[in-house]
Design an enzyme around this catalytic site. Structure first.
Site, PDB file in Angstrom:
ATOM      1  N   HIS A 228      -9.207   8.154   3.665  1.00 15.09           N
ATOM      2  CA  HIS A 228      -8.964   8.481   5.066  1.00 15.09           C
ATOM      3  C   HIS A 228      -8.348   9.853   5.327  1.00 15.09           C
ATOM      4  CE1 HIS A 228      -8.879   3.838   5.707  1.00 15.09           C
ATOM      5  NE2 HIS A 228     -10.053   4.300   5.327  1.00 15.09           N
TER       6      HIS A 228
ATOM      7  N   GLN B  30       0.856  -1.181   0.000  1.00 11.38           N
ATOM      8  CA  GLN B  30       0.000   0.000   0.000  1.00 11.38           C
ATOM      9  C   GLN B  30       0.898   1.238   0.000  1.00 11.38           C
ATOM     10  OE1 GLN B  30      -2.196   1.865   3.390  1.00 11.38           O
ATOM     11  NE2 GLN B  30      -3.983   0.999   2.388  1.00 11.38           N
TER      12      GLN B  30
ATOM     13  N   HIS C 251      -3.235   4.342  -1.719  1.00 15.21           N
ATOM     14  CA  HIS C 251      -4.065   4.789  -0.593  1.00 15.21           C
ATOM     15  C   HIS C 251      -4.682   6.139  -0.962  1.00 15.21           C
ATOM     16  CE1 HIS C 251      -5.762   5.254   3.247  1.00 15.21           C
ATOM     17  NE2 HIS C 251      -4.787   4.788   4.002  1.00 15.21           N
TER      18      HIS C 251
ATOM     19  N   TYR D 143      -5.979  11.431   3.694  1.00 10.55           N
ATOM     20  CA  TYR D 143      -4.572  11.608   3.338  1.00 10.55           C
ATOM     21  C   TYR D 143      -4.470  12.349   1.996  1.00 10.55           C
ATOM     22  CZ  TYR D 143      -4.018   8.456   7.261  1.00 10.55           C
ATOM     23  OH  TYR D 143      -4.079   7.893   8.516  1.00 10.55           O
TER      24      TYR D 143
END
Length: 359
Positions: free
Chosen positions: A188, A112, A185, A190
């Site tokens: 969330h 990831q 990713h 980020y």
């Protein structure tokens, strides 16, 4: 303490069947979800023998797919102490030991790749201010550092292109390290997700605007990574969840999911990993996140969100998802696949007991 999973009554005929997904032939439909563990050397970002054993043990038990903890793509991508990297040869060599151990145990493992964006501090991000689409400081405190998030530096067009190339380099390094693919990713709160959100992206150029336009950065990253490793080795994780905005939800979840899925298709993706804390949480029109995604997406879906093996089996049978990812249960049960296969109850996750236990 154990958690009864209902396997003795219904079995896991589908969950335990092999599946071809992307470039991979998985021995079952059980995945180990990515979980930040912070057990790398904080100065070098290199993983050691304990991390090798952590992943080897789950692979040896028979998990179909392992998605690693988030691995940062540059020093400035780092958001907490002790997270691993994929931007130096020393880091690549450390990960080689992990992938070799997983492959020897018959497993499949993807990296990831991660950039936290504004959810950082200059003391962690190589002495530089965090990067973000706009110079808007996140609310809250940096994990393990305890200090408020820094005000980030708004990324210039040159910065954006540099970071896209850092994602590409991380994907290339992942393959050099022996990973079978990557998960981007994009969730969330980020960096990629910061471009998605109008609470963190106030740009007036092509990377700002409505949601469709704000997804431009994600599409550029994804197309570049796919060009490097292939669509059949690239997963995208996305979510409404944000680490710094726990109650956040899209204003119109149905329209949002439609827009995201359209962008994912434009970027060339074939595998998605929608993320939620509660798999059965209804978010719109009586449907859950995964049900909404399935309505508009006919590619592969990895489901996650406090799943039990019995619930995962049912969701796979119903076609809501293709592979079920388990997070905390894998911390408490390195032998999770064996327990599910044998119809045994799972050991309940206990934060105090399991959070700091690596293997």
């Amino acid at each position: 303490m154990t958690v009864k999973n209902g396997e003795r009554k219904m079995g896991n005929q589908v969950l335990l069947q092999p599946i071809s997904m992307g470039a991979w032939k998985l021995r079952n439909r059980i995945a180990m979800a990515p979980m930040t563990r912070t057990f790398a050397d904080d100065q070098t970002g290199v993983v050691g023998p304990d991390v090798v054993e952590y992943y080897r043990k789950r692979a040896a038990d028979g998990v179909g797919l392992i998605i690693t903890e988030g691995i940062v793509i540059s020093p400035r991508a780092k958001g907490t102490k002790g997270v691993p990297g994929l931007f130096t040869m020393e880091q690549i060599e450390g990960w080689k030991k992990v992938t070799e151990a997983v492959h020897q145990a018959g497993g499949v493992i993807v990296a990831q790749i991660w950039h936290v964006g504004r959810l950082s501090h200059h003391e962690i991000a190589g002495g530089l201010p965090p990067q973000a689409p706009s110079a808007l400081r996140a609310e809250g405190h940096v994990h393990r550092l305890g200090k408020p998030y820094d005000t980030p530096e708004e990324m210039s067009l040159a910065d954006i292109q540099e970071v896209i190339q850092q994602y590409v380099q991380a994907a290339r390094h992942a393959r050099m390290a022996g990973f079978d693919g990557v998960e981007i990713h994009g969730a969330h709160g980020y960096l990629i997700d910061q471009f998605h959100s109008d609470t963190s992206n106030h740009r007036q150029d092509k990377y700002g605007g409505d949601l469709r336009q704000r997804l431009t950065f994600m599409k550029e990253v994804t197309k570049a990574v796919i060009a490097e490793v292939g669509a059949d080795r690239t997963i995208m994780r996305f979510s409404a969840l944000k680490d710094d905005q726990r109650e956040y939800m899209w204003e119109d979840p149905v329209a949002a999911v439609q827009t995201f899925v359209e962008a994912f298709k434009e970027a060339g993706l074939t595998m998605l990993h929608p993320s939620t804390m509660n798999f059965d949480q209804v978010i719109a029109e009586g449907k859950t996140l995964h049900e909404l995604v399935r309505e508009y997406w006919d590619g592969s879906i990895i489901g996650v969100g406090n799943l039990s093996p019995a619930r995962a089996e049912q969701a796979v049978q119903d076609g809501i998802m293709d592979v079920a990812a388990f997070g905390r249960p894998f911390l408490a049960n390195p032998d999770l696949v064996s327990r599910v296969t044998q119809g045994e109850d799972l050991v309940a996750y206990n934060g105090r007991e399991h959070l700091q236990v690596l293997v």
